[in-house]
Scaffold this motif. Structure first.
Motif, PDB file in Angstrom:
ATOM      1  N   GLN A   1      -1.571   1.682 -10.497  1.00 36.17           N
ATOM      2  CA  GLN A   1      -0.549   2.162  -9.299  1.00 36.17           C
ATOM      3  C   GLN A   1      -0.193   3.639  -9.497  1.00 36.17           C
ATOM      4  N   GLY A   2       0.167   4.079 -10.882  1.00 38.76           N
ATOM      5  CA  GLY A   2       0.290   5.519 -10.898  1.00 38.76           C
ATOM      6  C   GLY A   2      -0.810   6.502 -10.577  1.00 38.76           C
TER       7      GLY A   2
ATOM      8  N   ASP B   1      -1.360  -1.325  -3.368  1.00 37.88           N
ATOM      9  CA  ASP B   1      -0.731  -1.019  -4.548  1.00 37.88           C
ATOM     10  C   ASP B   1      -0.952  -2.238  -5.501  1.00 37.88           C
TER      11      ASP B   1
ATOM     12  N   ARG C   1      -1.331   6.556  -6.813  1.00 36.06           N
ATOM     13  CA  ARG C   1      -0.190   7.276  -6.123  1.00 36.06           C
ATOM     14  C   ARG C   1      -0.781   8.657  -6.298  1.00 36.06           C
ATOM     15  N   GLN C   2      -1.110   9.161  -7.327  1.00 30.85           N
ATOM     16  CA  GLN C   2      -1.528  10.619  -7.708  1.00 30.85           C
ATOM     17  C   GLN C   2      -2.696  10.888  -6.832  1.00 30.85           C
TER      18      GLN C   2
ATOM     19  N   HIS D   1       0.917  -1.192  -0.026  1.00 34.53           N
ATOM     20  CA  HIS D   1      -0.049  -0.094  -0.052  1.00 34.53           C
ATOM     21  C   HIS D   1       0.790   1.191  -0.229  1.00 34.53           C
ATOM     22  N   PHE D   2       0.224   2.360  -0.348  1.00 33.96           N
ATOM     23  CA  PHE D   2       0.811   3.648  -0.046  1.00 33.96           C
ATOM     24  C   PHE D   2      -0.228   4.429   0.797  1.00 33.96           C
TER      25      PHE D   2
ATOM     26  N   ILE E   1      -3.390   9.629  -4.062  1.00 38.14           N
ATOM     27  CA  ILE E   1      -2.847   9.774  -2.404  1.00 38.14           C
ATOM     28  C   ILE E   1      -1.843  11.145  -2.330  1.00 38.14           C
ATOM     29  N   ASP E   2      -1.161  11.383  -3.457  1.00 34.73           N
ATOM     30  CA  ASP E   2      -0.187  12.708  -3.532  1.00 34.73           C
ATOM     31  C   ASP E   2      -1.207  13.961  -3.353  1.00 34.73           C
TER      32      ASP E   2
ATOM     33  N   SER F   1      -4.849   5.363   2.921  1.00 35.69           N
ATOM     34  CA  SER F   1      -4.085   4.422   2.229  1.00 35.69           C
ATOM     35  C   SER F   1      -4.900   3.783   1.052  1.00 35.69           C
TER      36      SER F   1
ATOM     37  N   LYS G   1      -1.027   8.326   3.409  1.00 32.76           N
ATOM     38  CA  LYS G   1      -0.474   9.530   3.770  1.00 32.76           C
ATOM     39  C   LYS G   1      -1.419   9.909   4.900  1.00 32.76           C
TER      40      LYS G   1
END
Length: 132
Positions: free
Chosen positions: A118-119, A97, A122-123, A4-5, A125-126, A94, A7
């Motif tokens: 995935q990309g 991934d 991630r964006q 996972h990713f 979350i970012d 979260s 923040k």
């Protein structure tokens, strides 16, 4: 490899759920399911739990590509994104991934789709950092 990713966001829990849903939408995802874990545990087990929401996110175009590459990939859809209030009172978001979760599947076409998703996640979350 982590699965996972995440923040930590500086906003109240419900605002974080709304911001996450909006960020997903901006990146082509819809929320197909929303599970309120706190309410479910209270109802089913009479257990108190901190605020914890599971959002089942799906990007239709990417899901279609994944299904064309691997017919049983639906067992791993939608992509889960969680919003939880941690023990310290902070709120964390979260996302799964998809590259990590699909490592067991030997299919190069699916791996390409997983990298794209995935990309995108991630964006999402970012982007939450810019909403604080």
């Amino acid at each position: 490899m982590t699965y996972h990713f995440s923040k930590v966001v500086d906003m109240p829990f419900e605002d974080a759920v709304s911001a996450t849903t909006e960020a997903l939408k901006e990146h082509g995802f819809g929320v197909l399911t929303e599970i309120d874990v706190k309410a479910t545990l209270k109802k089913k087990l009479d257990v108190e739990y901190r605020p914890y929401r599971i959002l089942g996110a799906c990007n239709p175009k990417m899901a279609h590509q994944a299904l064309q590459a691997e017919d049983k990939i639906g067992t791993m859809l939608p992509c889960n994104v969680i919003v939880q209030q941690r023990e310290d009172g902070k709120v964390e978001v979260s996302a799964v991934d998809p590259v990590a979760s699909m490592q067991a599947i030997d299919n190069p076409k699916l791996a390409d789709v997983a990298r794209q998703v995935q990309g995108m996640l991630r964006q999402v979350i970012d982007d939450l950092g810019s909403r604080e």
